[in-house]
Design an enzyme around this catalytic site. Structure first.
Site, PDB file in Angstrom:
ATOM      1  N   HIS A 100      13.483   5.404   4.408  1.00 48.19           N
ATOM      2  CA  HIS A 100      14.530   4.743   5.206  1.00 48.19           C
ATOM      3  C   HIS A 100      15.885   4.895   4.515  1.00 48.19           C
ATOM      4  O   HIS A 100      16.210   4.151   3.595  1.00 48.19           O
ATOM      5  CB  HIS A 100      14.193   3.251   5.361  1.00 48.19           C
ATOM      6  CG  HIS A 100      15.109   2.504   6.269  1.00 48.19           C
ATOM      7  ND1 HIS A 100      14.722   1.354   6.927  1.00 48.19           N
ATOM      8  CD2 HIS A 100      16.387   2.722   6.649  1.00 48.19           C
ATOM      9  CE1 HIS A 100      15.735   0.901   7.656  1.00 48.19           C
ATOM     10  NE2 HIS A 100      16.756   1.717   7.497  1.00 48.19           N
TER      11      HIS A 100
ATOM     12  N   HIS B 126      20.175   6.569   5.212  1.00 39.44           N
ATOM     13  CA  HIS B 126      21.170   7.070   6.169  1.00 39.44           C
ATOM     14  C   HIS B 126      21.969   8.182   5.497  1.00 39.44           C
ATOM     15  O   HIS B 126      22.604   7.942   4.476  1.00 39.44           O
ATOM     16  CB  HIS B 126      22.108   5.942   6.604  1.00 39.44           C
ATOM     17  CG  HIS B 126      21.388   4.826   7.289  1.00 39.44           C
ATOM     18  ND1 HIS B 126      21.231   4.768   8.655  1.00 39.44           N
ATOM     19  CD2 HIS B 126      20.754   3.729   6.795  1.00 39.44           C
ATOM     20  CE1 HIS B 126      20.536   3.681   8.974  1.00 39.44           C
ATOM     21  NE2 HIS B 126      20.233   3.027   7.858  1.00 39.44           N
ATOM     22  N   LEU B 127      21.906   9.368   6.073  1.00 42.36           N
ATOM     23  CA  LEU B 127      22.645  10.502   5.503  1.00 42.36           C
ATOM     24  C   LEU B 127      23.963  10.740   6.252  1.00 42.36           C
ATOM     25  O   LEU B 127      24.789  11.537   5.808  1.00 42.36           O
ATOM     26  CB  LEU B 127      21.782  11.768   5.503  1.00 42.36           C
ATOM     27  CG  LEU B 127      20.502  11.669   4.650  1.00 42.36           C
ATOM     28  CD1 LEU B 127      19.708  12.970   4.717  1.00 42.36           C
ATOM     29  CD2 LEU B 127      20.832  11.314   3.191  1.00 42.36           C
ATOM     30  N   ARG B 128      24.144  10.046   7.381  1.00 43.76           N
ATOM     31  CA  ARG B 128      25.430   9.995   8.110  1.00 43.76           C
ATOM     32  C   ARG B 128      25.890  11.309   8.733  1.00 43.76           C
ATOM     33  O   ARG B 128      26.977  11.362   9.293  1.00 43.76           O
ATOM     34  CB  ARG B 128      26.543   9.472   7.199  1.00 43.76           C
ATOM     35  CG  ARG B 128      26.303   8.118   6.591  1.00 43.76           C
ATOM     36  CD  ARG B 128      26.162   7.018   7.630  1.00 43.76           C
ATOM     37  NE  ARG B 128      26.133   5.696   7.001  1.00 43.76           N
ATOM     38  CZ  ARG B 128      25.550   4.641   7.549  1.00 43.76           C
ATOM     39  NH1 ARG B 128      24.963   4.737   8.731  1.00 43.76           N
ATOM     40  NH2 ARG B 128      25.557   3.477   6.934  1.00 43.76           N
TER      41      ARG B 128
ATOM     42  N   ASP C  10      16.723   2.239  14.593  1.00 47.98           N
ATOM     43  CA  ASP C  10      17.222   1.417  13.492  1.00 47.98           C
ATOM     44  C   ASP C  10      18.605   0.830  13.743  1.00 47.98           C
ATOM     45  O   ASP C  10      19.523   1.552  14.078  1.00 47.98           O
ATOM     46  CB  ASP C  10      17.281   2.252  12.212  1.00 47.98           C
ATOM     47  CG  ASP C  10      17.677   1.398  11.019  1.00 47.98           C
ATOM     48  OD1 ASP C  10      16.999   0.399  10.792  1.00 47.98           O
ATOM     49  OD2 ASP C  10      18.665   1.718  10.348  1.00 47.98           O
TER      50      ASP C  10
ATOM     51  N   HIS D 296      13.323  -2.031  13.562  1.00 49.37           N
ATOM     52  CA  HIS D 296      14.326  -2.920  12.977  1.00 49.37           C
ATOM     53  C   HIS D 296      14.166  -4.240  13.719  1.00 49.37           C
ATOM     54  O   HIS D 296      14.572  -4.365  14.868  1.00 49.37           O
ATOM     55  CB  HIS D 296      15.720  -2.317  13.187  1.00 49.37           C
ATOM     56  CG  HIS D 296      16.854  -3.262  12.902  1.00 49.37           C
ATOM     57  ND1 HIS D 296      17.699  -3.104  11.830  1.00 49.37           N
ATOM     58  CD2 HIS D 296      17.287  -4.373  13.536  1.00 49.37           C
ATOM     59  CE1 HIS D 296      18.600  -4.079  11.821  1.00 49.37           C
ATOM     60  NE2 HIS D 296      18.372  -4.850  12.858  1.00 49.37           N
TER      61      HIS D 296
ATOM     62  N   ASN E  21      22.235  -6.085   6.945  1.00 50.14           N
ATOM     63  CA  ASN E  21      21.449  -6.556   8.068  1.00 50.14           C
ATOM     64  C   ASN E  21      20.038  -5.982   7.946  1.00 50.14           C
ATOM     65  O   ASN E  21      19.890  -4.765   7.971  1.00 50.14           O
ATOM     66  CB  ASN E  21      22.097  -6.113   9.385  1.00 50.14           C
ATOM     67  CG  ASN E  21      21.373  -6.676  10.585  1.00 50.14           C
ATOM     68  OD1 ASN E  21      20.581  -7.606  10.455  1.00 50.14           O
ATOM     69  ND2 ASN E  21      21.636  -6.117  11.756  1.00 50.14           N
TER      70      ASN E  21
ATOM     71  N   ASP F 194      17.059   1.797   2.376  1.00 50.85           N
ATOM     72  CA  ASP F 194      18.055   1.523   3.426  1.00 50.85           C
ATOM     73  C   ASP F 194      19.453   1.897   2.922  1.00 50.85           C
ATOM     74  O   ASP F 194      20.434   1.191   3.177  1.00 50.85           O
ATOM     75  CB  ASP F 194      18.008   0.070   3.896  1.00 50.85           C
ATOM     76  CG  ASP F 194      18.729  -0.110   5.242  1.00 50.85           C
ATOM     77  OD1 ASP F 194      19.249   0.894   5.791  1.00 50.85           O
ATOM     78  OD2 ASP F 194      18.782  -1.258   5.722  1.00 50.85           O
TER      79      ASP F 194
ATOM     80  N   HIS G  45      29.046   3.635   3.254  1.00 49.10           N
ATOM     81  CA  HIS G  45      30.230   3.344   4.072  1.00 49.10           C
ATOM     82  C   HIS G  45      31.474   3.652   3.259  1.00 49.10           C
ATOM     83  O   HIS G  45      31.438   3.630   2.027  1.00 49.10           O
ATOM     84  CB  HIS G  45      30.266   1.869   4.476  1.00 49.10           C
ATOM     85  CG  HIS G  45      29.237   1.493   5.498  1.00 49.10           C
ATOM     86  ND1 HIS G  45      29.235   1.985   6.779  1.00 49.10           N
ATOM     87  CD2 HIS G  45      28.176   0.659   5.422  1.00 49.10           C
ATOM     88  CE1 HIS G  45      28.215   1.477   7.455  1.00 49.10           C
ATOM     89  NE2 HIS G  45      27.546   0.672   6.647  1.00 49.10           N
TER      90      HIS G  45
END
Lengths: 435, 318
Positions: free
Chosen positions: A64, A66-68, A156, A183, A282, A309, A313
């Site tokens: 889990h 995030h590679l964006r 997600d 999620h 979250n 996770d 950002h």
């Protein structure tokens, strides 16, 4: 295919094989060759890695993150994300589909995999959307997505609120034997909340999210898992109630698995004091009792996996009023040492922590790896368990800096990461880029 | 004692002596507002920026009057007329304002913690004029000032706060301030309006108004934010008024000298009946008058002018 590498004299810890002993490990042809006191004897070895005093683990697998990419390359790319992954000891990562456009069609999946191949670092397993556009209305095309390389499905961050849609998606997913990663958040119960509903949120005046927002949805997924017989994986479990629901589902024999994040088993909502947006996540950080339940859940195997996770950002997303700031923190490079704190505190066995970072996520995703038996992938993580280091965000490999652990003193550092028999990270540097 | 803080972000963290310092200073300031020439040169040459990013009439005007009575140069900025409405972040707006060297920034914002965010980054003094459901420290200070002026003390009193505690920054600041000066605080309201952890702030929960009334010296009725939660926490304004409002009949359950307060604006006939709001036990307009004096005191203390050697000498023994 990697050349022959002999990793000599390390403590090999492989829970899936029931191994925890000092041994040599020979990697050849991208696979684990032999394991034993004289594993490399007589072989023409291209490289010998002295591992005395180090732990030799199956490559860590994050199910889990995030590679964006595509869409938010200023936060992270497949390249920078996999650099962070291998620096954190992860040889494989599963990336969530909330990109722009979302990963709900084969071309997006293929684009991610192409970027991953170009980076040539960690293995990347794309996760497809449960519903088209993550809109929660109509199933995405699972056959196409599986064929393109998706290994699980999730909306997600955008929970599938319509139970009817989720039921059909679960039924359909059985055909492909993939897990749907949920999620769990009832958006109506969560409202516009930003912090766990409790004394801290009350004191700070932060809009509350009740634990029930998560637990009501976990309960729904358990009921639907029973109804459909499908594989449901509960993402980032954060409350005692959720742990209990997952435990009950497992006791019943349902195909329910779960993960917890390092931040949920490390921090409590007390960290919100000062309104640091780095800790805005979250599900939100919870009080100590929930954290303790999550730790017990990991120790007892109720919570199968530790997942980062990893949510990069930029400052434009985080240097804002608390309500307006984005949720999430980066985690690939701090996950292992934070998990090892559970071992140091005597709360979770080392074997369980390694299993939660290797074998169990591999099984949930249905991918090879997570084990060091002969013939398995030559994905290996070498860890110096004694090395202490200070988290300096500007020295991390992720493109983003949004970590609340800046300045933390952690013990346990990745010394080398080997993917498919190739050393891709060693002694603080990414050493191989490109296919 | 000398006021040493750069900012006023909340009641949390203030020690009782600091609260008393504000109240005592406000007492000397109140006199200025009743003079024919309502102006003193205390803050002459000081610049105060009023950043009101949330609708407000009385607090904004109260601060502005306080600034003008102290001869500060006041500048008003609202969200709709600011660069924030053009997409600039609050922090950038604040940095730009800081580049113009204001001495004090008064901030009203819907998001809790925002005054703290600015205070940590800007050299100007920051006054929290209300941040979401977090704190409204000058309101609490003016409530204490009003009570102390009428009853002569805070310690030993029992004060009730009734209504939407969960969404009220006034309630949080009042609980903290009243407890700091030794009052007992009861809070009550319909169940969804009592947030978890309120007891940890020092309050006791007495949900029913009828039970609270005989126990309290002062009752602070909170505004029901009809515009914010609509019917989510209670079915209708009519039902709220009937079952939870302070009617003249209910008021008679209280002690004879019971004082009624309200931070305003009052929803007449909902949380407080008109005859109670306008009646002899109401301190509602006294609170508004106190507000100017308290805000003058806060601005004066944060401006640092009192720290000038001469001024400090003059305040010896105060």
């Amino acid at each position: 295919m990697g050349a022959r590498i002999l990793i000599r004299g390390g403590r090999v810890i492989d829970p899936a094989s029931g191994i925890d002993r000092v041994a040599d490990l020979l990697l050849e042809g991208g696979q684990v060759g032999a394991l034993g006191e004289a594993a490399g004897e007589g072989a023409a070895v291209a490289q010998v890695i002295e591992a005395r005093g180090l732990w030799v683990l199956p490559g860590l697998i994050d199910l889990h993150c995030h590679l964006r990419e595509p869409g938010h390359e200023y936060k992270e790319t497949v390249l920078t994300g996999t650099r962070a992954a291998v620096a954190g000891g992860f040889t494989a990562v599963a990336c969530m589909p909330n990109t722009v456009p979302p990963n709900d069609s084969a071309p997006v999946t293929r684009a991610i995999l192409r970027k991953a191949a170009e980076a040539g670092l960690a293995r990347v397993y794309p996760i497809g959307c449960i519903t088209a556009g993550q809109r929660g209305e109509r199933m995405a095309e699972y056959a196409d997505l599986v064929a393109a390389g998706c290994r699980a499905f999730s909306d997600d961050g955008r929970p599938v609120m319509d139970a009817g849609v989720m039921r059909r998606a679960l039924e359909y997913s059985r055909h492909f034997d993939v897990a749907l990663i949920s999620h769990c958040e009832d958006l109506r119960l969560a409202g516009d909340g930003v912090a766990h509903e409790g004394a801290v949120a009350t004191r700070l005046g932060l809009k509350p999210i009740p634990a029930a927002a998560e637990e009501a949805m976990v309960a729904r997924e358990v009921v639907l898992a029973r109804q459909t017989g499908a594989r449901v994986h509960i993402a980032h479990v954060s409350t005692a109630g959720s742990v209990a629901l997952v435990a009950a589902a497992k006791a019943e024999g349902l195909a329910v698995t779960a993960e917890a994040t390092p931040h949920h088993f490390t921090l409590t909502d007390d960290a919100l004091e000062g309104y640091d947006t780095a800790v805005k996540v979250n599900p939100p950080l919870r009080p100590a009792a929930d954290r303790a339940a999550v730790r017990r859940g990991i120790a007892e195997g109720v919570i199968d996996a530790i997942a980062t996770d990893h949510a990069p950002h930029g400052t434009v997303d985080k240097e804002l009023e608390f309500d307006a700031a984005a949720n999430g923190m980066i985690g690939l490079e701090t996950a292992l040492p934070l998990a090892l704190r559970l071992v140091a505190d005597g709360e979770v066995s080392l074997s369980r922590v390694v299993e939660a970072l290797t074998w169990r996520p591999a099984r949930i995703l249905g991918v090879p790896g997570g084990r060091l038996a002969p013939g398995d992938l030559a994905d290996v993580t070498l860890v110096d368990p004694e090395e202490e280091w200070t988290v300096e965000p500007e020295r991390l490999f992720s493109r983003s800096r949004n970590t609340p652990f800046a300045g933390w003193r952690l013990r346990g550092r990745v010394r080398a990461t080997i993917v498919g028999g190739r050393v891709v990270f060693r002694d603080g540097a990414v050493v191989a880029v490109g296919p | 004692m000398a006021w040493a803080r750069k900012d006023l972000l909340g009641i949390a963290g203030l020690d009782p002596a600091e609260i008393v310092e504000v109240l005592d200073t406000a007492a000397t300031m109140k006199d200025i507002s009743s003079r024919e020439i309502k102006k003193v040169p205390v803050l002459r040459g000081k610049t105060v920026v009023n950043l009101f990013f949330e609708a407000s009439t009385r607090t904004r005007v109260s601060f502005e009057i306080a600034e003008k009575r102290l001869s500060a140069d006041a500048v008003n900025v609202s969200a709709s007329g600011s660069s924030v409405s053009k997409g600039e972040t609050l922090l950038d707006t604040a940095r730009n304002l800081q580049a113009m060297n204001p001495d004090i920034i008064v901030l009203r914002h819907s998001c809790p913690g925002t005054p703290a965010m600015l205070a940590a980054r800007l050299p100007a003094a920051v006054v929290n004029a209300g941040d979401g459901a977090h704190e409204h420290p000058t309101q609490a200070l003016l409530d204490l000032f009003t009570i102390r002026e009428r009853l002569g003390r805070i310690a030993g009193l029992t004060v009730g706060i009734f209504g939407d505690i969960a969404h009220s920054r006034v309630a949080r600041s009042d609980v903290l301030a009243l407890r700091a000066l030794g009052a007992r605080v009861l809070v009550g309201g319909p169940p969804g309006m009592i947030p978890p952890g309120i007891v940890e702030l020092g309050a006791e929960v007495a949900p029913r108004l009828e039970a609270m009334l005989p126990a309290v010296d002062v009752l602070i009725m909170l505004r029901i934010q009809l515009e914010r939660q609509g019917g989510a926490l209670f079915p209708s304004a009519r039902e709220y008024a009937t079952h939870f409002g302070l009617s003249a009949d209910r008021l008679r359950l209280g002690r004879p000298g019971l004082l009624v307060m309200h931070p305003g604006p009052v929803n007449r006939g909902v949380e407080v009946a008109p005859e109670v709001a306008d009646g002899p036990q109401s301190l509602i307009l006294d609170q508004v008058t106190s507000g100017v004096a308290v805000r003058m005191a806060v601005l004066y203390l944060l401006s640092g002018v009192h720290r000038a050697p001469a001024a400090e000498e003059g305040r010896g023994g105060a």
